[in-house]
Design a protein around this motif. Structure first.
Motif, PDB file in Angstrom:
ATOM      1  N   PRO A  81       0.762  -1.418   0.075  1.00  0.00           N
ATOM      2  CA  PRO A  81       0.088  -0.116  -0.152  1.00  0.00           C
ATOM      3  C   PRO A  81       0.744   1.160  -0.139  1.00  0.00           C
ATOM      4  N   GLU A  82       1.996   1.265   0.287  1.00  0.00           N
ATOM      5  CA  GLU A  82       3.043   2.061   0.366  1.00  0.00           C
ATOM      6  C   GLU A  82       4.588   1.696   0.112  1.00  0.00           C
ATOM      7  N   VAL A  83       5.550   2.360   0.173  1.00  0.00           N
ATOM      8  CA  VAL A  83       6.743   1.967  -0.256  1.00  0.00           C
ATOM      9  C   VAL A  83       7.997   2.267   1.036  1.00  0.00           C
ATOM     10  N   THR A  84       7.751   2.979   1.707  1.00  0.00           N
ATOM     11  CA  THR A  84       8.620   3.352   2.972  1.00  0.00           C
ATOM     12  C   THR A  84       9.039   1.803   3.641  1.00  0.00           C
ATOM     13  N   TYR A 114      -7.344  -0.514  -1.149  1.00  0.00           N
ATOM     14  CA  TYR A 114      -8.828  -0.635  -1.339  1.00  0.00           C
ATOM     15  C   TYR A 114      -9.601   0.450  -0.621  1.00  0.00           C
ATOM     16  N   GLU A 115      -9.465   1.497  -1.469  1.00  0.00           N
ATOM     17  CA  GLU A 115     -10.298   3.056  -0.920  1.00  0.00           C
ATOM     18  C   GLU A 115     -11.357   3.101  -1.882  1.00  0.00           C
ATOM     19  N   ARG A 116     -12.386   3.807  -1.374  1.00  0.00           N
ATOM     20  CA  ARG A 116     -13.452   4.284  -2.309  1.00  0.00           C
ATOM     21  C   ARG A 116     -12.989   5.083  -3.337  1.00  0.00           C
ATOM     22  N   GLY A 120      -8.918  11.199  -8.336  1.00  0.00           N
ATOM     23  CA  GLY A 120      -7.702  11.558  -7.673  1.00  0.00           C
ATOM     24  C   GLY A 120      -7.391  10.231  -6.489  1.00  0.00           C
ATOM     25  N   ARG A 121      -8.368   9.307  -6.358  1.00  0.00           N
ATOM     26  CA  ARG A 121      -7.945   8.352  -5.648  1.00  0.00           C
ATOM     27  C   ARG A 121      -8.414   7.025  -6.255  1.00  0.00           C
ATOM     28  N   GLN A 122      -7.515   6.143  -6.169  1.00  0.00           N
ATOM     29  CA  GLN A 122      -7.565   4.863  -6.823  1.00  0.00           C
ATOM     30  C   GLN A 122      -7.355   3.831  -6.082  1.00  0.00           C
ATOM     31  N   TRP A 126       0.346   5.131  -8.672  1.00  0.00           N
ATOM     32  CA  TRP A 126       1.550   5.040  -8.639  1.00  0.00           C
ATOM     33  C   TRP A 126       2.299   6.082  -7.596  1.00  0.00           C
ATOM     34  N   GLN A 127       3.130   5.830  -6.978  1.00  0.00           N
ATOM     35  CA  GLN A 127       4.042   6.801  -6.226  1.00  0.00           C
ATOM     36  C   GLN A 127       5.313   7.239  -6.614  1.00  0.00           C
ATOM     37  N   ILE A 128       5.872   8.453  -6.821  1.00  0.00           N
ATOM     38  CA  ILE A 128       7.169   8.827  -6.913  1.00  0.00           C
ATOM     39  C   ILE A 128       7.472   9.130  -5.425  1.00  0.00           C
ATOM     40  N   ALA A 280      -4.277  16.078  -1.402  1.00  0.00           N
ATOM     41  CA  ALA A 280      -2.922  16.010  -0.865  1.00  0.00           C
ATOM     42  C   ALA A 280      -2.024  15.255  -2.113  1.00  0.00           C
ATOM     43  N   VAL A 281      -1.167  16.059  -2.695  1.00  0.00           N
ATOM     44  CA  VAL A 281      -0.435  15.529  -3.835  1.00  0.00           C
ATOM     45  C   VAL A 281       0.949  14.780  -3.384  1.00  0.00           C
ATOM     46  N   GLY A 282       1.358  15.184  -2.165  1.00  0.00           N
ATOM     47  CA  GLY A 282       2.455  14.556  -1.638  1.00  0.00           C
ATOM     48  C   GLY A 282       2.483  14.611  -0.435  1.00  0.00           C
ATOM     49  N   GLY A 283       3.246  13.782   0.439  1.00  0.00           N
ATOM     50  CA  GLY A 283       3.484  14.016   1.877  1.00  0.00           C
ATOM     51  C   GLY A 283       4.649  12.835   2.488  1.00  0.00           C
ATOM     52  N   GLY A 284       4.861  13.484   3.429  1.00  0.00           N
ATOM     53  CA  GLY A 284       5.832  12.505   4.234  1.00  0.00           C
ATOM     54  C   GLY A 284       6.336  12.979   5.683  1.00  0.00           C
ATOM     55  N   GLY A 285       7.735  12.649   5.818  1.00  0.00           N
ATOM     56  CA  GLY A 285       8.086  12.950   7.231  1.00  0.00           C
ATOM     57  C   GLY A 285       9.130  12.020   7.705  1.00  0.00           C
ATOM     58  N   ARG A 286       9.590  12.232   8.989  1.00  0.00           N
ATOM     59  CA  ARG A 286      10.716  11.263   9.604  1.00  0.00           C
ATOM     60  C   ARG A 286      10.040  10.138  10.260  1.00  0.00           C
ATOM     61  N   CYS A 302      14.093   9.533   6.890  1.00  0.00           N
ATOM     62  CA  CYS A 302      13.090  10.689   6.411  1.00  0.00           C
ATOM     63  C   CYS A 302      12.783  10.779   5.016  1.00  0.00           C
ATOM     64  N   GLY A 303      11.527  10.782   4.497  1.00  0.00           N
ATOM     65  CA  GLY A 303      10.977  10.624   3.197  1.00  0.00           C
ATOM     66  C   GLY A 303       9.680  11.264   2.806  1.00  0.00           C
ATOM     67  N   TRP A 304       9.336  11.044   1.685  1.00  0.00           N
ATOM     68  CA  TRP A 304       8.066  11.467   1.125  1.00  0.00           C
ATOM     69  C   TRP A 304       7.573  10.708  -0.150  1.00  0.00           C
ATOM     70  N   ALA A 305       6.507  10.615  -0.372  1.00  0.00           N
ATOM     71  CA  ALA A 305       5.928  10.066  -1.570  1.00  0.00           C
ATOM     72  C   ALA A 305       4.833  10.937  -1.953  1.00  0.00           C
ATOM     73  N   GLU A 309      -0.735  10.113 -10.376  1.00  0.00           N
ATOM     74  CA  GLU A 309      -1.923  10.474 -10.968  1.00  0.00           C
ATOM     75  C   GLU A 309      -2.475  11.861 -10.401  1.00  0.00           C
ATOM     76  N   ARG A 310      -2.304  12.223  -9.089  1.00  0.00           N
ATOM     77  CA  ARG A 310      -2.816  13.615  -8.879  1.00  0.00           C
ATOM     78  C   ARG A 310      -1.911  14.681  -9.182  1.00  0.00           C
ATOM     79  N   ILE A 311      -0.355  14.331  -9.190  1.00  0.00           N
ATOM     80  CA  ILE A 311       0.433  15.422  -9.609  1.00  0.00           C
ATOM     81  C   ILE A 311      -0.128  15.870 -11.084  1.00  0.00           C
TER      82      ILE A 311
HETATM   83  P1  HAM Z   1       0.732   8.861   1.876  1.00  0.00           P
HETATM   84  O1  HAM Z   1       0.447  10.213   2.407  1.00  0.00           O
HETATM   85  O2  HAM Z   1      -0.247   7.740   2.199  1.00  0.00           O
HETATM   86  O3  HAM Z   1       2.251   8.601   2.429  1.00  0.00           O
HETATM   87  O4  HAM Z   1       0.809   8.821   0.125  1.00  0.00           O
HETATM   88  C1  HAM Z   1       1.548   9.607  -0.237  1.00  0.00           C
HETATM   89  C2  HAM Z   1       0.903  10.125  -1.680  1.00  0.00           C
HETATM   90  O5  HAM Z   1       0.169   9.146  -2.468  1.00  0.00           O
HETATM   91  C3  HAM Z   1      -0.631  11.071  -1.404  1.00  0.00           C
HETATM   92  O6  HAM Z   1      -0.073  12.318  -1.130  1.00  0.00           O
HETATM   93  C4  HAM Z   1      -1.111  10.866  -2.713  1.00  0.00           C
HETATM   94  O7  HAM Z   1      -0.912  11.739  -3.524  1.00  0.00           O
HETATM   95  C5  HAM Z   1      -0.792   9.512  -3.281  1.00  0.00           C
HETATM   96  N1  HAM Z   1      -2.097   8.454  -2.851  1.00  0.00           N
HETATM   97  C6  HAM Z   1      -2.257   7.956  -1.608  1.00  0.00           C
HETATM   98  N2  HAM Z   1      -3.223   7.225  -1.679  1.00  0.00           N
HETATM   99  C7  HAM Z   1      -3.709   7.241  -2.914  1.00  0.00           C
HETATM  100  C8  HAM Z   1      -4.952   6.916  -3.800  1.00  0.00           C
HETATM  101  N3  HAM Z   1      -5.765   5.685  -3.287  1.00  0.00           N
HETATM  102  N4  HAM Z   1      -5.205   7.028  -4.981  1.00  0.00           N
HETATM  103  C9  HAM Z   1      -4.026   7.896  -5.893  1.00  0.00           C
HETATM  104  N5  HAM Z   1      -3.150   8.366  -4.878  1.00  0.00           N
HETATM  105  C10 HAM Z   1      -2.921   8.137  -3.813  1.00  0.00           C
HETATM  106  C11 HAM Z   1       2.996   7.405   1.996  1.00  0.00           C
HETATM  107  O8  HAM Z   1       2.473   6.597   1.285  1.00  0.00           O
HETATM  108  C12 HAM Z   1       4.107   7.264   2.756  1.00  0.00           C
HETATM  109  N6  HAM Z   1       4.878   6.348   2.392  1.00  0.00           N
HETATM  110  C13 HAM Z   1       5.210   8.822   2.335  1.00  0.00           C
HETATM  111  C14 HAM Z   1       6.397   8.550   2.967  1.00  0.00           C
HETATM  112  C15 HAM Z   1       7.647   7.965   2.405  1.00  0.00           C
HETATM  113  N7  HAM Z   1       6.806   9.011   4.255  1.00  0.00           N
HETATM  114  C16 HAM Z   1       8.037   8.967   4.463  1.00  0.00           C
HETATM  115  N8  HAM Z   1       8.421   8.368   3.319  1.00  0.00           N
END
Ligand code: HAM
Length: 417
Positions: A81-84, A114-116, A120-122, A126-128, A280-286, A302-305, A309-311
């Motif tokens: 669901p995420e890459v950190t 598995y979100e509604r 912008g919500r799928q 993909w995350q950068i 929310a286009v992107g977010g993260g933290g320590r 520390c990092g972000w994603a 699609e939102r970008i």
């Molecule tokens: P997150 O805030 O859950 O953080 O997701 C990062 C970004 O992924 C969101 O700001 C949003 O742009 C995109 N995103 C999340 N869920 C969806 C979705 N269902 N559909 C489309 N875009 C979505 C993380 O995932 C952390 N791993 C970030 C991080 C990295 N923190 C530290 N390092």
């Protein structure tokens, strides 16, 4: 027979959208690469336990959004669901703590929640992302935030706003949590049912609620930012100072909550006014405790994603830099096909973007097709002579039909010879 469609919350990336995605990937690779971040790719699925232990049992992600399945050997696996967390696992597994620290990595990876589904919500997105593991310096936080700002700015994301806060250490959070729970309990009758049900599990999420009664109660709630210990407050002050130096504007938002449990100290989020509800286009933290939670040594990180699609939604037209076609090879009569093919092949070998007529169109149709793809030149191969047409000026002149001569004429016309 009923047609089979792509699952809800997923989408095909069609050729027309690839240029914009490619431009984003290129910008990220260039900006992050120049700052010393190296690309990494982790598996699309991981042991379920990885996310339970790090993202947190009480989060929405773990409670209801994971695609979890058992494989043939009875192991519980989850589509990431995420890459950190996967990167922290890889850091440990490959002994990256022995490398010079911090280890700076970036990725472009598909994620699954598995979100509604809505704009912008799928369910597959993909995350950068970028992660710097092994350094606690506030310059790491500021560098990462500045880099994300640059990527978003360069691809044309409009109406950007950056919110930042600090969550302190787990100990500060634990005592703050007690105080917040006491505040919520004292006003329990005014809270939404959902928030009431989560007072024990996740009281911080109450700040996220848009329920009017809850919003009112949260106005007088204690703020974690006011209770940071001296080290954490100093760390946060330095992050802010460095963002000022980098000329990155931000708003301090003590109510900023992130949907993952592994954060400590700095948290941040970029939103764009160009997006709807999912802003929310992107977010993260320590995440200074994450590697330890996976059985490793105490390791800051520390990092972000940011969501691809939102970008692209927020960047709109500006993200779409399309490939320029230098040469369209048109021909009249079957007998000229071989000569035309040779010209297109030679042009490609010479590094030119070239397209050959493949649909048997009339000459008029071929010229229209060339205009549609935005070709800079069209070469028209006829039995009685070969003509090169400059599509910008409309001028045309005879050329030697030999492929190298045609390509040389194109190069001259493009000012590269
Ligand atoms: P997150 O805030 O859950 O953080 O997701 C990062 C970004 O992924 C969101 O700001 C949003 O742009 C995109 N995103 C999340 N869920 C969806 C979705 N269902 N559909 C489309 N875009 C979505 C993380 O995932 C952390 N791993 C970030 C991080 C990295 N923190 C530290 N390092």
């Amino acid at each position: 027979m009923a047609k089979v469609q792509a699952p809800r919350g997923t989408h095909d990336v069609l050729p027309a959208q690839e240029d914009a995605r490619h431009a984003l990937e290129e910008a990220a690779a260039r900006i992050l690469g120049a700052a010393g971040y190296e690309r990494i790719e982790t598996p699309m699925f991981e042991a379920t336990d990885l996310f339970k232990r790090t993202v947190g049992e009480s989060t929405d992600i773990v409670q209801k959004e994971m695609y979890t399945f058992e494989d043939g050997g009875g192991r519980s696996l989850t589509l990431r669901p995420e890459v950190t967390a996967p990167i922290a696992r890889a850091y440990l597994e490959h002994g990256m703590h022995k490398l010079p620290q911090p280890v700076k990595l970036w990725y472009l990876s598909a994620c699954f929640r598995y979100e509604r589904a809505q704009a912008g919500r799928q369910r597959q997105f993909w995350q950068i992302g970028a992660e710097a593991i092994g350094a606690a310096d506030p310059a790491v936080d500021a560098e990462l935030i500045t880099l994300l700002h640059r990527v978003l700015d360069e691809v044309g994301v409009e109406e950007l706003e950056l919110r930042i806060s600090s969550l302190g250490t787990p100990a500060t959070r634990a005592s703050y949590r007690d105080r917040l729970q006491a505040h919520l309990r004292a006003h329990e009758d005014q809270l939404s049912e959902e928030v009431r049900g989560r007072i024990d599990l996740n009281p911080l999420r109450a700040f996220d609620s848009d329920h009017p009664g809850t919003v009112e109660v949260m106005k007088t709630a204690p703020l974690l930012l006011d209770e940071l210990d001296a080290d954490d407050a100093a760390h946060f002050a330095q992050v802010r100072e460095l963002l000022d130096v980098a000329d990155v504007a931000y708003v301090i938002d003590p109510t900023l909550v992130r949907g993952l449990d592994y954060y400590a100290r700095t948290v941040f989020e970029f939103t764009s006014g160009a997006l709807g509800a999912q802003s929310a286009v992107g977010g993260g933290g320590r995440y200074d405790g994450l590697v330890e939670q996976l059985g490793g040594p105490v390791t800051p990180g520390c990092g972000w994603a940011a969501g691809v699609e939102r970008i692209l939604l927020a960047a709109g037209e500006r993200a779409a830099g399309s490939t320029q076609i230098d040469l369209y090879v048109a021909f009249e009569g079957e007998a000229q096909r071989t000569a035309a093919f040779a010209i297109a092949t030679y042009a490609r070998q010479a590094g030119r973007h070239a397209q050959l007529e493949l649909a048997g169109r009339s000459m008029k149709g071929q010229l229209k097709a060339a205009a549609r793809v935005g070709a800079r030149f069209v070469v028209i191969v006829r039995e009685d002579g070969t003509v090169l047409k400059d599509m910008d000026s409309g001028e045309q002149h005879d050329v030697d039909p030999a492929p190298d001569a045609v390509v040389a004429a194109v190069q001259r016309g493009m000012g590269s010879l």
